[in-house]
Enzyme design. Structure first.
Site, PDB file in Angstrom:
ATOM      1  N   ALA A   1       0.817  -1.225   0.000  1.00 31.09           N
ATOM      2  CA  ALA A   1       0.000   0.000   0.000  1.00 31.09           C
ATOM      3  C   ALA A   1       0.848   1.271   0.000  1.00 31.09           C
ATOM      4  O   ALA A   1       0.405   2.302   0.503  1.00 31.09           O
ATOM      5  CB  ALA A   1      -0.969   0.011   1.188  1.00 31.09           C
TER       6      ALA A   1
ATOM      7  N   GLU B   1       3.907   2.642  -5.912  1.00 30.17           N
ATOM      8  CA  GLU B   1       2.906   2.114  -6.841  1.00 30.17           C
ATOM      9  C   GLU B   1       2.430   3.126  -7.874  1.00 30.17           C
ATOM     10  O   GLU B   1       1.966   2.742  -8.953  1.00 30.17           O
ATOM     11  CB  GLU B   1       1.690   1.610  -6.056  1.00 30.17           C
ATOM     12  CG  GLU B   1       1.983   0.402  -5.195  1.00 30.17           C
ATOM     13  CD  GLU B   1       0.800   0.005  -4.337  1.00 30.17           C
ATOM     14  OE1 GLU B   1      -0.023  -0.805  -4.774  1.00 30.17           O
ATOM     15  OE2 GLU B   1       0.697   0.537  -3.203  1.00 30.17           O
TER      16      GLU B   1
END
Length: 628
Positions: free
Chosen positions: A376, A585
């Site tokens: 995350a 990410e």
């Protein structure tokens, strides 16, 4: 088996989970739109393909306690997963992590560890298991295949009005992270745009395939592939430049996310400005469009996205050792992204030490503070905050003891570069960290140790702004942003797509280590190119048909862009450590969408299924040529 449930997932038949999110009145808003586009998009399963396959080693001692070393992204999640699976007391399992050869999400939850621990318990012997590449393909998790039906409406001036997104994910044989991927993908389905009327809903289905789970981007590459193509189609229908349309609708300072969550910092407009200017967007794109038709055609595409930095709990312990150097212990697993270096830099900067005087401990459930996991995009932001706070406690203790040593108030003491302390306004003199630590260890106060624990607790959705069901998390994190322009070259005789040049700008708050942050962006581009152009897991019934690198094509140096430009935008998030957010990410989310938009610009027709293989592109070219 009765699975632990943290929310009502709406499981029925082979439906694993359902999620629905709404704000405004999407059903009524369509009548006020001047242009509406609607289409269905399909994305494929992608293998994580870490350099290191999954593996573990379990050793049992005379008391029956097991020590487990494994390739993982969280020693604490492994401990919890294995103990839950085997009905084992957590006190009976110690988990440690050696150096890890990447994860991308597939090593966050358990893989072979429960089997290895069970064999060790049964045999009372040390057990080691390393998967072969083929076994790794067949047994660990992959990115969810998805079917996305999306509908978007806008005014004549380009103002976005409404969106409906229906998302169907293939979850494979087990629930795993699928409900979370579904919920997060829907939460991010609008991209970083202001769209007042939204209805997003979806399902995860159980199928007779391998399990699907967390993968870099966590559902956002799938919905971004659909969303950013619809933005281009809208721009074409409205006669607007694609970047102009995006700039008109992007979120800015003071805006909130879907459901009302605050955005603390936002450098997206600067990201968009950077890639537009550095790629010479308008002139280059116009030149591509005016070039005489030939077998080789060039095109340019743009896409923007957002991602979180944060989620759940973390901790840090900072110890001042006897010689004045520092040991940092966080429990965070470095999977090759460089978090050990970044966290050490933060600790060193907080105490004005050279970074080579900070050592970092390996994650160990026996001695490390809890850290939920390297996932995350959370380590720099969450664990970094704990590191800075724990170092702050050490600083206060150093000042108190140094004040006693120099017979002055702690408030009059300051840290100085290189591991010394002195009296404010008084040059020279002072004492070293080693002297202060020696005083603490042998005379007064005791060893100097600072610690901090915290959990991200900002609410994701305000019930007054949005209606939500089936969302498995109450908090997610703060937002990073990115913009990307990609140039493609399409061979219309073979359908092969090549990426000569790419420009990516990411708002990461503050770059603690610019070199490693740039590397994250570059790596994300290449991994995203594989997702966009060649990578696809294929099944023959329930059997994976291409579980090897002979039949599963990933980009190599041959396919690397001739030019790859990465830009770091610093918006200095007020809640982040030294203003930092994430970069892990965000770089992958836009790649497939930008390449798809570039291919459409090059060949004049649009593909809605990934990957954009030579066969699919060639078929699209041939179909377009037959169209009168």
């Amino acid at each position: 088996h009765a699975y632990t449930s943290v929310f009502d997932s709406g499981t029925q038949g082979n439906v694993c989970s359902r999620t629905s999110l709404s704000q405004g009145d999407a059903a009524a808003a369509w009548d006020s739109c001047d242009v509406v586009v609607e289409h269905t998009y399909r994305t494929q399963a992608q293998a994580h393909l870490s350099i290191e396959p999954c593996g573990a080693l379990a050793e049992i001692d005379a008391s029956g306690r097991v020590t487990l070393w494994s390739a993982n992204q969280s020693v604490f999640r492994v401990q919890a997963n294995v103990c839950e699976a085997l009905g084992l007391s957590m006190a009976k399992l110690r988990c440690q992590t050696p150096h890890i050869g990447a994860g991308f999400g597939n090593k966050m939850e358990a893989h072979v560890q429960p089997a290895v621990v069970l064999l060790a318990l049964k045999s009372r012997k040390t057990v080691k298991l390393m998967l072969s590449r083929e076994e790794d393909f067949e047994t660990v998790r992959a990115r969810h295949p998805a079917v996305i039906r999306m509908k978007t409406g806008a005014k004549k001036d380009g103002t976005l009005v409404a969106r409906e997104t229906e998302l169907l994910l293939d979850g494979g044989a087990y629930g795993d992270d699928s409900p979370g991927v579904l919920g997060y993908a829907l939460l991010m389905n609008c991209g970083p745009y202001n769209i007042p009327h939204v209805h997003a809903h979806g399902r995860v289905a159980y199928t007779n395939k391998m399990r699907f789970g967390a993968f870099r981007g966590f559902g956002v590459p799938q919905v971004t592939f659909a969303s950013e193509q619809q933005l281009d189609v809208l721009a074409d229908k409205l006669g607007m430049d694609p970047i102009t349309l995006r700039r008109k609708n992007i979120k800015r300072d003071g805006d909130t996310w879907f459901g009302g969550q605050a955005i603390h910092s936002n450098g997206l407009e600067k990201c968009l400005d950077l890639v537009e200017r550095e790629s010479d967007w308008k002139a280059t794109r116009a030149a591509h469009g005016k070039a005489p038709e030939s077998e080789m055609r060039l095109g340019m595409g743009v896409a923007v996205s957002a991602h979180i930095s944060g989620l759940l709990a973390t901790g840090a312990i900072v110890r001042l050792l006897e010689d004045g150097t520092v040991l940092l212990n966080t429990g965070a697993v470095d999977i090759g992204q460089g978090s050990n270096t970044v966290l050490s830099q933060m600790c060193a900067e907080s105490l004005k030490l050279p970074v080579d005087r900070v050592a970092i401990a390996s994650p160990d459930t026996d001695g490390s503070p809890y850290n939920w996991g390297t996932t995350a995009s959370r380590i720099t932001y969450t664990t970094g905050r704990s590191v800075v706070a724990a170092a702050g406690e050490v600083e206060q203790q150093i000042k108190k003891l140094a004040g006693a040593m120099m017979e002055c108030a702690a408030e009059d003491i300051e840290l100085r570069a290189g591991g010394t302390v002195g009296i404010k306004g008084v040059p020279g003199g002072g004492v070293s960290f080693a002297q202060v630590s020696g005083y603490a260890h042998w005379a007064a106060g005791g060893p100097i140790i600072g610690s901090n624990s915290w959990v991200f607790d900002q609410k994701t959705v305000d019930p007054k702004r949005a209606v939500v069901s089936g969302l498995p998390f109450a908090q997610i994190g703060i937002f990073s942003f990115s913009a990307q322009v990609i140039e493609v070259e399409v061979d219309t005789l073979t359908g092969k797509v090549r990426v000569p040049r790419a420009w990516t700008a990411c708002d990461i708050g503050r770059a603690i280590n610019p070199t490693m942050a740039t590397g994250q962006i570059e790596g994300a581009l290449v991994q995203g190119m594989g997702y966009a152009l060649t990578e696809e897991l294929v099944w023959d019934g329930g059997r994976l048909a291409n579980p090897s690198l002979m039949d599963y094509k990933i980009p190599t140096f041959v396919e690397m862009p001739d030019e790859q430009h990465a830009y770091l935008v610093e918006s200095d998030d007020p809640t982040g450590p030294f203003g930092a957010k994430s970069v892990g990410e965000i770089g992958i989310n836009t790649v497939a969408a930008a390449i798809s938009n570039a291919v459409a610009n090059a060949i004049g027709t649009r593909l809605s299924q990934l990957p954009l293989t030579s066969e699919r592109v060639l078929a699209a070219v041939m179909a377009a040529e037959k169209t009168p």
